[in-house]
Scaffold this motif. Structure first.
Motif, PDB file in Angstrom:
ATOM      1  N   GLY A 273       0.713  -1.263   0.058  1.00 41.21           N
ATOM      2  CA  GLY A 273      -0.068   0.057   0.020  1.00 41.21           C
ATOM      3  C   GLY A 273       1.081   1.186   0.058  1.00 41.21           C
ATOM      4  N   PRO A 274       0.203   2.272  -0.426  1.00 39.79           N
ATOM      5  CA  PRO A 274       0.879   3.558  -0.305  1.00 39.79           C
ATOM      6  C   PRO A 274       1.170   4.207   0.979  1.00 39.79           C
ATOM      7  CG  PRO A 274      -1.428   3.978  -0.797  1.00 39.79           C
ATOM      8  CD  PRO A 274      -1.094   2.470  -0.775  1.00 39.79           C
ATOM      9  N   ARG A 275       2.220   4.843   1.164  1.00 38.72           N
ATOM     10  CA  ARG A 275       2.376   5.712   2.453  1.00 38.72           C
ATOM     11  C   ARG A 275       2.248   6.927   2.601  1.00 38.72           C
ATOM     12  NH1 ARG A 275       6.734   3.181   5.338  1.00 38.72           N
ATOM     13  NH2 ARG A 275       5.941   4.357   6.855  1.00 38.72           N
ATOM     14  N   ASP A 276       1.871   7.416   3.931  1.00 39.76           N
ATOM     15  CA  ASP A 276       1.235   8.944   4.156  1.00 39.76           C
ATOM     16  C   ASP A 276       2.307   9.653   4.421  1.00 39.76           C
ATOM     17  OD1 ASP A 276      -0.081  11.006   4.761  1.00 39.76           O
ATOM     18  OD2 ASP A 276      -1.373  10.173   6.669  1.00 39.76           O
ATOM     19  N   LEU A 277       2.643  10.696   3.731  1.00 39.91           N
ATOM     20  CA  LEU A 277       3.898  11.359   3.710  1.00 39.91           C
ATOM     21  C   LEU A 277       4.045  12.208   5.067  1.00 39.91           C
ATOM     22  CD1 LEU A 277       6.627  12.210   1.918  1.00 39.91           C
ATOM     23  CD2 LEU A 277       5.286  14.176   1.136  1.00 39.91           C
ATOM     24  N   ARG A 278       2.729  12.343   5.553  1.00 37.50           N
ATOM     25  CA  ARG A 278       2.604  13.360   6.664  1.00 37.50           C
ATOM     26  C   ARG A 278       3.202  12.305   7.638  1.00 37.50           C
ATOM     27  NH1 ARG A 278      -3.422  13.944   7.879  1.00 37.50           N
ATOM     28  NH2 ARG A 278      -3.084  11.685   8.026  1.00 37.50           N
ATOM     29  N   GLU A 279       2.993  11.307   7.843  1.00 40.49           N
ATOM     30  CA  GLU A 279       3.733  10.370   8.956  1.00 40.49           C
ATOM     31  C   GLU A 279       5.145  10.385   8.929  1.00 40.49           C
ATOM     32  OE1 GLU A 279       4.162   5.657  10.275  1.00 40.49           O
ATOM     33  OE2 GLU A 279       2.731   6.194   8.912  1.00 40.49           O
ATOM     34  N   LEU A 280       5.940  10.255   7.692  1.00 39.76           N
ATOM     35  CA  LEU A 280       7.305  10.181   7.578  1.00 39.76           C
ATOM     36  C   LEU A 280       7.877  11.552   7.976  1.00 39.76           C
ATOM     37  CD1 LEU A 280       7.487   7.988   4.382  1.00 39.76           C
ATOM     38  CD2 LEU A 280       7.777   7.318   6.634  1.00 39.76           C
ATOM     39  N   ILE A 281       7.138  12.646   7.500  1.00 41.56           N
ATOM     40  CA  ILE A 281       7.786  14.210   7.718  1.00 41.56           C
ATOM     41  C   ILE A 281       7.651  14.474   9.117  1.00 41.56           C
ATOM     42  CG2 ILE A 281       7.616  16.526   7.029  1.00 41.56           C
ATOM     43  CD1 ILE A 281       7.367  15.610   4.063  1.00 41.56           C
ATOM     44  N   GLY A 282       6.357  13.878   9.812  1.00 42.91           N
ATOM     45  CA  GLY A 282       6.181  14.355  11.042  1.00 42.91           C
ATOM     46  C   GLY A 282       7.093  14.040  12.135  1.00 42.91           C
ATOM     47  N   ARG A 283       8.225  13.009  11.699  1.00 43.50           N
ATOM     48  CA  ARG A 283       9.103  12.612  12.559  1.00 43.50           C
ATOM     49  C   ARG A 283      10.114  13.766  12.636  1.00 43.50           C
ATOM     50  NH1 ARG A 283      10.083   6.513  10.137  1.00 43.50           N
ATOM     51  NH2 ARG A 283       7.810   5.931  10.278  1.00 43.50           N
ATOM     52  N   ALA A 292       3.919  21.574   9.095  1.00 39.14           N
ATOM     53  CA  ALA A 292       2.369  22.106   8.649  1.00 39.14           C
ATOM     54  C   ALA A 292       1.977  21.039   7.634  1.00 39.14           C
ATOM     55  CB  ALA A 292       2.238  23.537   8.299  1.00 39.14           C
ATOM     56  N   ALA A 293       0.842  20.065   7.562  1.00 40.78           N
ATOM     57  CA  ALA A 293       0.504  19.422   6.899  1.00 40.78           C
ATOM     58  C   ALA A 293      -1.018  19.407   6.724  1.00 40.78           C
ATOM     59  CB  ALA A 293       1.023  17.903   6.844  1.00 40.78           C
ATOM     60  N   PRO A 294      -1.475  18.777   5.743  1.00 41.05           N
ATOM     61  CA  PRO A 294      -3.010  18.820   5.263  1.00 41.05           C
ATOM     62  C   PRO A 294      -3.492  18.030   6.421  1.00 41.05           C
ATOM     63  CG  PRO A 294      -1.844  18.426   3.270  1.00 41.05           C
ATOM     64  CD  PRO A 294      -0.888  18.583   4.264  1.00 41.05           C
ATOM     65  N   ALA A 295      -4.907  17.938   6.684  1.00 42.27           N
ATOM     66  CA  ALA A 295      -5.463  17.229   7.702  1.00 42.27           C
ATOM     67  C   ALA A 295      -5.748  15.858   7.133  1.00 42.27           C
ATOM     68  CB  ALA A 295      -6.919  17.769   8.031  1.00 42.27           C
ATOM     69  N   ASP A 296      -5.788  15.681   5.646  1.00 43.79           N
ATOM     70  CA  ASP A 296      -6.133  14.346   5.033  1.00 43.79           C
ATOM     71  C   ASP A 296      -4.932  13.560   4.675  1.00 43.79           C
ATOM     72  OD1 ASP A 296      -9.031  14.552   5.152  1.00 43.79           O
ATOM     73  OD2 ASP A 296      -8.863  15.681   3.398  1.00 43.79           O
ATOM     74  N   HIS A 322      24.740  24.780   8.516  1.00 45.86           N
ATOM     75  CA  HIS A 322      24.986  26.140   8.163  1.00 45.86           C
ATOM     76  C   HIS A 322      24.273  27.190   8.800  1.00 45.86           C
ATOM     77  CE1 HIS A 322      27.354  24.188   4.848  1.00 45.86           C
ATOM     78  NE2 HIS A 322      26.310  23.501   4.803  1.00 45.86           N
ATOM     79  N   ALA A 323      23.290  26.926   9.188  1.00 45.45           N
ATOM     80  CA  ALA A 323      22.413  28.126  10.156  1.00 45.45           C
ATOM     81  C   ALA A 323      22.564  28.094  11.327  1.00 45.45           C
ATOM     82  CB  ALA A 323      21.053  27.986   9.763  1.00 45.45           C
ATOM     83  N   GLY A 324      23.301  26.936  11.941  1.00 45.47           N
ATOM     84  CA  GLY A 324      23.417  26.881  13.553  1.00 45.47           C
ATOM     85  C   GLY A 324      22.659  26.143  14.296  1.00 45.47           C
ATOM     86  N   PRO A 325      22.817  25.895  15.399  1.00 48.35           N
ATOM     87  CA  PRO A 325      22.211  24.901  16.139  1.00 48.35           C
ATOM     88  C   PRO A 325      20.828  25.604  16.833  1.00 48.35           C
ATOM     89  CG  PRO A 325      23.948  25.384  17.460  1.00 48.35           C
ATOM     90  CD  PRO A 325      24.352  25.798  16.057  1.00 48.35           C
ATOM     91  N   GLY A 326      20.806  26.982  16.871  1.00 48.59           N
ATOM     92  CA  GLY A 326      19.755  27.668  17.071  1.00 48.59           C
ATOM     93  C   GLY A 326      18.688  28.214  16.099  1.00 48.59           C
ATOM     94  N   ALA A 327      19.170  27.703  14.876  1.00 46.43           N
ATOM     95  CA  ALA A 327      18.105  28.151  14.010  1.00 46.43           C
ATOM     96  C   ALA A 327      16.846  27.262  13.933  1.00 46.43           C
ATOM     97  CB  ALA A 327      18.790  27.809  12.414  1.00 46.43           C
ATOM     98  N   ARG A 328      15.721  27.852  13.351  1.00 41.50           N
ATOM     99  CA  ARG A 328      14.493  27.317  13.217  1.00 41.50           C
ATOM    100  C   ARG A 328      14.225  27.014  11.794  1.00 41.50           C
ATOM    101  NH1 ARG A 328      11.189  27.409  17.664  1.00 41.50           N
ATOM    102  NH2 ARG A 328       9.429  27.311  16.075  1.00 41.50           N
ATOM    103  N   ALA A 329      13.377  25.967  11.772  1.00 41.62           N
ATOM    104  CA  ALA A 329      12.850  25.447  10.234  1.00 41.62           C
ATOM    105  C   ALA A 329      11.312  25.265  10.420  1.00 41.62           C
ATOM    106  CB  ALA A 329      13.826  24.337  10.088  1.00 41.62           C
ATOM    107  N   TRP A 330      10.857  25.505   9.072  1.00 39.78           N
ATOM    108  CA  TRP A 330       9.414  25.335   8.945  1.00 39.78           C
ATOM    109  C   TRP A 330       9.481  24.686   7.859  1.00 39.78           C
ATOM    110  CZ3 TRP A 330      11.736  29.675  10.436  1.00 39.78           C
ATOM    111  CH2 TRP A 330      11.236  30.347  11.752  1.00 39.78           C
ATOM    112  N   ILE A 331       8.544  23.201   7.800  1.00 37.38           N
ATOM    113  CA  ILE A 331       8.153  22.273   6.935  1.00 37.38           C
ATOM    114  C   ILE A 331       6.774  22.309   6.641  1.00 37.38           C
ATOM    115  CG2 ILE A 331       8.022  20.015   6.063  1.00 37.38           C
ATOM    116  CD1 ILE A 331      10.477  19.219   8.392  1.00 37.38           C
ATOM    117  N   LEU A 332       6.471  22.541   5.312  1.00 32.93           N
ATOM    118  CA  LEU A 332       4.878  22.984   4.712  1.00 32.93           C
ATOM    119  C   LEU A 332       4.810  21.676   3.775  1.00 32.93           C
ATOM    120  CD1 LEU A 332       2.468  24.374   4.419  1.00 32.93           C
ATOM    121  CD2 LEU A 332       3.306  25.786   2.789  1.00 32.93           C
ATOM    122  N   VAL A 333       3.870  21.017   3.872  1.00 33.18           N
ATOM    123  CA  VAL A 333       3.600  19.970   2.810  1.00 33.18           C
ATOM    124  C   VAL A 333       2.107  20.331   2.119  1.00 33.18           C
ATOM    125  CG1 VAL A 333       2.817  17.482   2.612  1.00 33.18           C
ATOM    126  CG2 VAL A 333       4.540  18.165   4.451  1.00 33.18           C
TER     127      VAL A 333
END
Length: 418
Positions: A273-283, A292-296, A322-333
């Motif tokens: 079966g297919p994999r839900d990308l939200r689960e893998l990236i949510g890690r 940030a990912a869709p509800a579905d 390259h941005a340092g340990p204090g950098a923040r990141a945002w992931i949008l799916v």
């Protein structure tokens, strides 16, 4: 499919149609022959030969040299028998021989099998036999001989060019497959061995003492391995990456070697079966990583989902490095009808102008292979946008397999009902 195969099928059909034409023409003119029974006997034998050898002209493997010589002998027999069975007046007048246009099939078989040189030789033999049959070189047989010569040699030349093109294409495909395999191995090396060596070098320098010497040796091995990978033909642009995809105990970004989620090192991966990308990236989510990912569900094929998640992990590695340990990141799916988009943005200082080109020259594979290479192999794209002082954004776009949404819904329903 080989370009020769349609030619062999066409030759098989031509032999049958030419046989029908020769028989039909003889039915119309047999009363004018001096010995019509002999003509019927030859055409009967020609029909048996043609039908019995239909499979012989189905491919180059079955169309052997012995068969070609026998085919040519059958054609020559019919041409020379015409002079003995027909009236002298009709022969001199240039009436058709017993096999008629069936003779051209024998010459074309030579052309397809051996190219224009074989075709030229077979055409010359048929031409000489026509001159012998009529007893003179006339305008009619010259026209037929020249036409057969040019048609057969032209087809033979086209076949030779097609074979050369097929061989070149096969070599190009082998080179492309080898290059892709080298790139895949380079990604695996980057996501494991190179990052471990870089971490050992960094930690050894921080600890000092004997660990510093160990770190120096690790650095030398890292540089040698990068040079080896670069020499193996891993193209592209890259920046260094060190770290992994999971959050560290302090809640920062990745700090260990990357193991692609859903890949060989992921025990949770299953082929069904297919994999839900939200689960893998949510890690990747943590105090300094917002996802940030869709509800579905965002369904993708298992390999595709694993590779996209690994590319996201590589992008987060670059943030840490390259941005340092204090950098923040945002992931949008983002889940679009025909594609899935994943953006990784950070608030670091950005990539200086020319840094990517320098990294490529150094053989660093973070962007070139771990990110862009993965998406390219999936048929997608990876764009890196960086403004000095305003951070970096990596946008991954992978095309969706048709019907994936319906498949994941069926899969989810089965799990809920089980």
């Amino acid at each position: 499919m080989s370009v020769e195969r349609p030619l062999w099928r066409a030759l098989t059909a031509f032999r049958v149609l030419a046989l029908c034409y020769a028989i039909a023409r003889y039915c119309h003119t047999c009363g004018k022959y001096a010995h019509p029974l002999g003509g019927w006997l030859y055409l009967g034998a020609l029909a048996l030969w043609t039908l019995a050898t239909l499979r012989r002209t189905g491919s180059a493997l079955r169309c052997t040299k012995g068969f070609l010589l026998a085919e040519l002998a059958v054609a020559l027999t019919g041409i020379l028998l015409t002079d003995a069975l027909d009236t002298h007046a009709r022969v001199v007048a240039g009436d058709n021989t017993l096999p008629s246009i069936w003779t051209a099939g024998a010459v074309l078989a030579f052309a397809i099998k051996g190219g224009w040189r074989w075709a030229a030789g077979a055409s010359a033999v048929i031409g000489v036999s026509n001159v012998v049959e009529r007893g003179a070189l006339t305008g009619g047989n010259v026209h037929s001989i020249v036409l057969l010569f040019f048609v057969s040699t032209g087809i033979g030349y086209v076949v030779e060019v097609a074979r050369g093109s097929e061989a070149a294409l096969a070599r190009a495909l082998r080179v492309d497959a080898a290059t892709r395999e080298r790139e895949r191995l380079a990604r695996d090396i980057h996501d494991s061995v190179l990052q471990v060596l870089a971490m050992v070098q960094r930690r050894g320098g921080e600890i000092g003492g004997e660990a510093a010497e160990l770190g120096r040796l690790a650095g030398e091995q890292e540089a040698a391995l990068r040079a080896l990978v670069r020499g193996a033909g891993a193209p592209g642009v890259a920046v260094a990456a060190a770290g992994g995809h999971g959050g560290d105990p302090a809640g920062g970004l990745a700090t260990g070697p990357v193991n692609a989620p859903g890949g060989a090192s992921d025990p949770d991966h299953g082929p069904q079966g297919p994999r839900d990308l939200r689960e893998l990236i949510g890690r990747h989510a943590g105090p300094k990583v917002t996802v940030a990912a869709p509800a579905d569900p965002v369904p993708l094929e298992p390999r595709t989902a694993a590779e996209v998640a690994a590319a996201v992990g590589a992008a987060l590695d670059n943030v840490t490095r390259h941005a340092g340990p204090g950098a923040r990141a945002w992931i949008l799916v983002e889940d679009e009808p025909d594609a899935v988009l994943v953006s990784v943005r950070d608030d670091g200082p950005g990539i200086p102008a020319g840094r990517l080109a320098d990294a490529a020259a150094e053989g660093r594979l973070g962007v070139a292979q771990s990110i862009r290479g993965r998406l390219r192999d999936l048929g997608g794209t990876a764009e890196v946008v960086s403004v000095p002082g305003q951070g970096t954004e990596v946008e991954l776009r992978v095309p969706r397999r048709p019907g994936a949404h319906d498949a994941v819904r069926r899969h989810d329903r089965r799990e809920r009902t089980s």
